[in-house]
Design a protein around this motif. Sequence first.
Motif, PDB file in Angstrom:
ATOM      1  N   SER A 150     -21.104  -8.911 -18.965  1.00 37.85           N
ATOM      2  CA  SER A 150     -20.356  -7.659 -18.827  1.00 37.85           C
ATOM      3  C   SER A 150     -20.581  -6.753 -20.030  1.00 37.85           C
ATOM      4  CB  SER A 150     -18.864  -7.961 -18.671  1.00 37.85           C
ATOM      5  OG  SER A 150     -18.615  -8.685 -17.486  1.00 37.85           O
ATOM      6  N   PHE A 151     -20.538  -7.305 -21.229  1.00 34.83           N
ATOM      7  CA  PHE A 151     -20.777  -6.495 -22.414  1.00 34.83           C
ATOM      8  C   PHE A 151     -22.205  -5.959 -22.432  1.00 34.83           C
ATOM      9  CE2 PHE A 151     -16.803  -8.070 -24.015  1.00 34.83           C
ATOM     10  CZ  PHE A 151     -16.400  -7.098 -24.922  1.00 34.83           C
ATOM     11  N   TRP A 152     -23.142  -6.733 -21.943  1.00 35.62           N
ATOM     12  CA  TRP A 152     -24.532  -6.295 -21.884  1.00 35.62           C
ATOM     13  C   TRP A 152     -24.681  -5.100 -20.941  1.00 35.62           C
ATOM     14  CZ3 TRP A 152     -28.723  -7.569 -24.715  1.00 35.62           C
ATOM     15  CH2 TRP A 152     -29.996  -7.271 -24.212  1.00 35.62           C
ATOM     16  N   ILE A 153     -24.188  -5.255 -19.718  1.00 31.42           N
ATOM     17  CA  ILE A 153     -24.279  -4.153 -18.750  1.00 31.42           C
ATOM     18  C   ILE A 153     -23.461  -2.961 -19.230  1.00 31.42           C
ATOM     19  CG2 ILE A 153     -23.943  -3.457 -16.352  1.00 31.42           C
ATOM     20  CD1 ILE A 153     -24.083  -6.449 -15.588  1.00 31.42           C
ATOM     21  N   GLY A 154     -22.302  -3.237 -19.825  1.00 27.76           N
ATOM     22  CA  GLY A 154     -21.446  -2.164 -20.303  1.00 27.76           C
ATOM     23  C   GLY A 154     -22.132  -1.292 -21.329  1.00 27.76           C
ATOM     24  N   ALA A 155     -22.886  -1.897 -22.236  1.00 26.01           N
ATOM     25  CA  ALA A 155     -23.608  -1.117 -23.248  1.00 26.01           C
ATOM     26  C   ALA A 155     -24.682  -0.248 -22.605  1.00 26.01           C
ATOM     27  CB  ALA A 155     -24.228  -2.051 -24.279  1.00 26.01           C
ATOM     28  N   PHE A 156     -25.389  -0.788 -21.629  1.00 24.17           N
ATOM     29  CA  PHE A 156     -26.403   0.010 -20.940  1.00 24.17           C
ATOM     30  C   PHE A 156     -25.751   1.145 -20.148  1.00 24.17           C
ATOM     31  CE2 PHE A 156     -29.174  -3.422 -22.110  1.00 24.17           C
ATOM     32  CZ  PHE A 156     -30.449  -2.875 -22.144  1.00 24.17           C
ATOM     33  N   ALA A 157     -24.560   0.878 -19.577  1.00 21.93           N
ATOM     34  CA  ALA A 157     -23.857   1.934 -18.846  1.00 21.93           C
ATOM     35  C   ALA A 157     -23.394   3.036 -19.802  1.00 21.93           C
ATOM     36  CB  ALA A 157     -22.665   1.343 -18.092  1.00 21.93           C
ATOM     37  N   ALA A 158     -22.871   2.649 -20.960  1.00 28.83           N
ATOM     38  CA  ALA A 158     -22.435   3.646 -21.942  1.00 28.83           C
ATOM     39  C   ALA A 158     -23.611   4.492 -22.404  1.00 28.83           C
ATOM     40  CB  ALA A 158     -21.772   2.949 -23.136  1.00 28.83           C
ATOM     41  N   TRP A 159     -24.726   3.837 -22.687  1.00 28.88           N
ATOM     42  CA  TRP A 159     -25.902   4.591 -23.122  1.00 28.88           C
ATOM     43  C   TRP A 159     -26.386   5.525 -22.020  1.00 28.88           C
ATOM     44  CZ3 TRP A 159     -27.923   4.976 -27.935  1.00 28.88           C
ATOM     45  CH2 TRP A 159     -29.100   5.737 -28.036  1.00 28.88           C
ATOM     46  N   ALA A 171     -18.088  -1.452 -27.350  1.00 31.23           N
ATOM     47  CA  ALA A 171     -17.202  -2.576 -27.025  1.00 31.23           C
ATOM     48  C   ALA A 171     -15.940  -2.068 -26.343  1.00 31.23           C
ATOM     49  CB  ALA A 171     -16.850  -3.347 -28.295  1.00 31.23           C
ATOM     50  N   LEU A 172     -15.379  -0.978 -26.854  1.00 27.96           N
ATOM     51  CA  LEU A 172     -14.187  -0.385 -26.244  1.00 27.96           C
ATOM     52  C   LEU A 172     -14.490   0.185 -24.860  1.00 27.96           C
ATOM     53  CD1 LEU A 172     -12.845   1.387 -29.444  1.00 27.96           C
ATOM     54  CD2 LEU A 172     -11.852  -0.630 -28.347  1.00 27.96           C
ATOM     55  N   PHE A 173     -15.678   0.730 -24.692  1.00 28.56           N
ATOM     56  CA  PHE A 173     -16.110   1.218 -23.379  1.00 28.56           C
ATOM     57  C   PHE A 173     -16.153   0.048 -22.391  1.00 28.56           C
ATOM     58  CE2 PHE A 173     -19.313   2.304 -20.202  1.00 28.56           C
ATOM     59  CZ  PHE A 173     -19.055   3.636 -19.913  1.00 28.56           C
ATOM     60  N   THR A 174     -16.697  -1.083 -22.838  1.00 26.69           N
ATOM     61  CA  THR A 174     -16.765  -2.253 -21.959  1.00 26.69           C
ATOM     62  C   THR A 174     -15.383  -2.790 -21.643  1.00 26.69           C
ATOM     63  OG1 THR A 174     -18.953  -2.847 -22.823  1.00 26.69           O
ATOM     64  CG2 THR A 174     -17.717  -4.570 -21.702  1.00 26.69           C
ATOM     65  N   LEU A 175     -14.483  -2.782 -22.623  1.00 26.83           N
ATOM     66  CA  LEU A 175     -13.107  -3.188 -22.347  1.00 26.83           C
ATOM     67  C   LEU A 175     -12.477  -2.283 -21.289  1.00 26.83           C
ATOM     68  CD1 LEU A 175     -11.625  -4.010 -25.874  1.00 26.83           C
ATOM     69  CD2 LEU A 175     -12.418  -5.611 -24.125  1.00 26.83           C
ATOM     70  N   THR A 176     -12.830  -1.010 -21.336  1.00 26.99           N
ATOM     71  CA  THR A 176     -12.333  -0.070 -20.329  1.00 26.99           C
ATOM     72  C   THR A 176     -12.837  -0.455 -18.944  1.00 26.99           C
ATOM     73  OG1 THR A 176     -12.237   1.718 -21.962  1.00 26.99           O
ATOM     74  CG2 THR A 176     -12.282   2.363 -19.640  1.00 26.99           C
ATOM     75  N   LEU A 177     -14.102  -0.832 -18.854  1.00 26.38           N
ATOM     76  CA  LEU A 177     -14.651  -1.270 -17.573  1.00 26.38           C
ATOM     77  C   LEU A 177     -13.982  -2.561 -17.107  1.00 26.38           C
ATOM     78  CD1 LEU A 177     -18.495  -0.693 -18.140  1.00 26.38           C
ATOM     79  CD2 LEU A 177     -16.930   0.770 -16.862  1.00 26.38           C
ATOM     80  N   LEU A 178     -13.793  -3.497 -18.035  1.00 26.93           N
ATOM     81  CA  LEU A 178     -13.200  -4.784 -17.683  1.00 26.93           C
ATOM     82  C   LEU A 178     -11.759  -4.632 -17.198  1.00 26.93           C
ATOM     83  CD1 LEU A 178     -14.529  -7.005 -20.610  1.00 26.93           C
ATOM     84  CD2 LEU A 178     -15.025  -7.343 -18.180  1.00 26.93           C
ATOM     85  N   ALA A 179     -11.066  -3.651 -17.746  1.00 23.65           N
ATOM     86  CA  ALA A 179      -9.643  -3.477 -17.438  1.00 23.65           C
ATOM     87  C   ALA A 179      -9.395  -2.447 -16.339  1.00 23.65           C
ATOM     88  CB  ALA A 179      -8.888  -3.069 -18.704  1.00 23.65           C
ATOM     89  N   LYS A 180     -10.388  -2.153 -15.545  1.00 23.54           N
ATOM     90  CA  LYS A 180     -10.233  -1.133 -14.512  1.00 23.54           C
ATOM     91  C   LYS A 180      -8.929  -1.321 -13.732  1.00 23.54           C
ATOM     92  CE  LYS A 180     -12.350   0.879 -10.392  1.00 23.54           C
ATOM     93  NZ  LYS A 180     -13.372   0.746  -9.339  1.00 23.54           N
ATOM     94  N   ASP A 181      -8.176  -0.223 -13.606  1.00 25.62           N
ATOM     95  CA  ASP A 181      -6.896  -0.184 -12.903  1.00 25.62           C
ATOM     96  C   ASP A 181      -5.788  -0.960 -13.630  1.00 25.62           C
ATOM     97  OD1 ASP A 181      -8.068   1.338 -10.872  1.00 25.62           O
ATOM     98  OD2 ASP A 181      -8.670  -0.459  -9.760  1.00 25.62           O
ATOM     99  N   SER A 182      -6.074  -1.462 -14.840  1.00 25.50           N
ATOM    100  CA  SER A 182      -5.053  -2.156 -15.637  1.00 25.50           C
ATOM    101  C   SER A 182      -5.085  -1.627 -17.064  1.00 25.50           C
ATOM    102  CB  SER A 182      -5.297  -3.671 -15.624  1.00 25.50           C
ATOM    103  OG  SER A 182      -5.256  -4.184 -14.311  1.00 25.50           O
ATOM    104  N   TRP A 183      -5.217  -0.321 -17.175  1.00 25.80           N
ATOM    105  CA  TRP A 183      -5.380   0.288 -18.501  1.00 25.80           C
ATOM    106  C   TRP A 183      -4.058   0.473 -19.232  1.00 25.80           C
ATOM    107  CZ3 TRP A 183      -8.433   3.802 -14.962  1.00 25.80           C
ATOM    108  CH2 TRP A 183      -9.770   3.392 -14.870  1.00 25.80           C
ATOM    109  N   GLU A 184      -2.951   0.413 -18.520  1.00 31.86           N
ATOM    110  CA  GLU A 184      -1.663   0.699 -19.136  1.00 31.86           C
ATOM    111  C   GLU A 184      -1.146  -0.487 -19.937  1.00 31.86           C
ATOM    112  OE1 GLU A 184      -0.497   3.753 -19.167  1.00 31.86           O
ATOM    113  OE2 GLU A 184      -2.300   4.265 -18.020  1.00 31.86           O
ATOM    114  N   VAL A 185      -0.082  -0.245 -20.682  1.00 32.07           N
ATOM    115  CA  VAL A 185       0.514  -1.276 -21.520  1.00 32.07           C
ATOM    116  C   VAL A 185       1.037  -2.427 -20.666  1.00 32.07           C
ATOM    117  CG1 VAL A 185       2.781  -0.159 -21.466  1.00 32.07           C
ATOM    118  CG2 VAL A 185       2.191  -1.632 -23.398  1.00 32.07           C
TER     119      VAL A 185
END
Length: 294
Positions: free
Chosen positions: A72-81, A226-240
Amino acid sequence: MTGEFRQDEIVQEAIRNLFLGSVPERAEDLTSLWEQLDPTFQILPDVHKDGRIIMDAGIYHVVRFNHRVVRSFWIGAFAAWEGYRAVAESEDFPKVDLTRLRELVTAFEAAIQNDQSDEVPLPTGVPEPGTLPDEDGDPQGRAAAELSIIAVGWALLHEVRHIQHQQEGTSASVYDDTREARHREEFSCDEFATRFILDQVQRYSDENGDDPVIVRRKREMAIYFALFTLTLLAKDSWEVSDTHPSVQDRIDAVCRLMGNDRDETAQAVTYAAFVTLRALWPSAPMIVVGDRST
């Protein structure tokens, strides 16, 4: 099998090498940290009773993760770029072509949803995790790959800090402590990982003859990714939640840690990545350029 995991010396050496490759100037600090904490890293299978996305720390010295998270972190970095590239190369911002970004986000979601994270091949042009594209033949792919490695290092350092809290007796129990205490610990872990990666940039530059501005830019971008990937991982669960601050609050806190003089180029690259993600997910968290302390 859902109960299997690996924690052999090959795994431990791979993690040590990841940290040393990300922050080589901190070699002595890493040795001291390892002597103090005696951490053990476990790789769990993609299908496990504790969930599909596993990256946590517990029992005073164990950090657990699975291949799904690394992928996920690997794909996330490519998506951010790709988000940045799409904006940077577009002649008309309102008409940025996000076809490739959508493809990468779809690949990210497939890695999360499938029983085996590598069940579906990665999009064309994205190598398997750990494979660094040729710097001359594919400089953008090489950049995304290197940033991904440091981003994973940031995430694992976050978990190391949880171990440190446990051994110090300052950990917030999920069952006994308050929501505020658990949130404070999460912010503390983000801060530890961020400072560990950034605080000795000048030392690295002095030892290697590299421009400290460029070194810090790269590392800031990796933390943003890394924060971008956390955003992807937490889709629809971004709130506190009871256990974690909101993703937006974590992004804002890390940006404040970097200070008002955080690198403008790193901010611009990441801002483009988050802007394009919002084009796909309008309610997604966002990085704000400049100071957001007020």
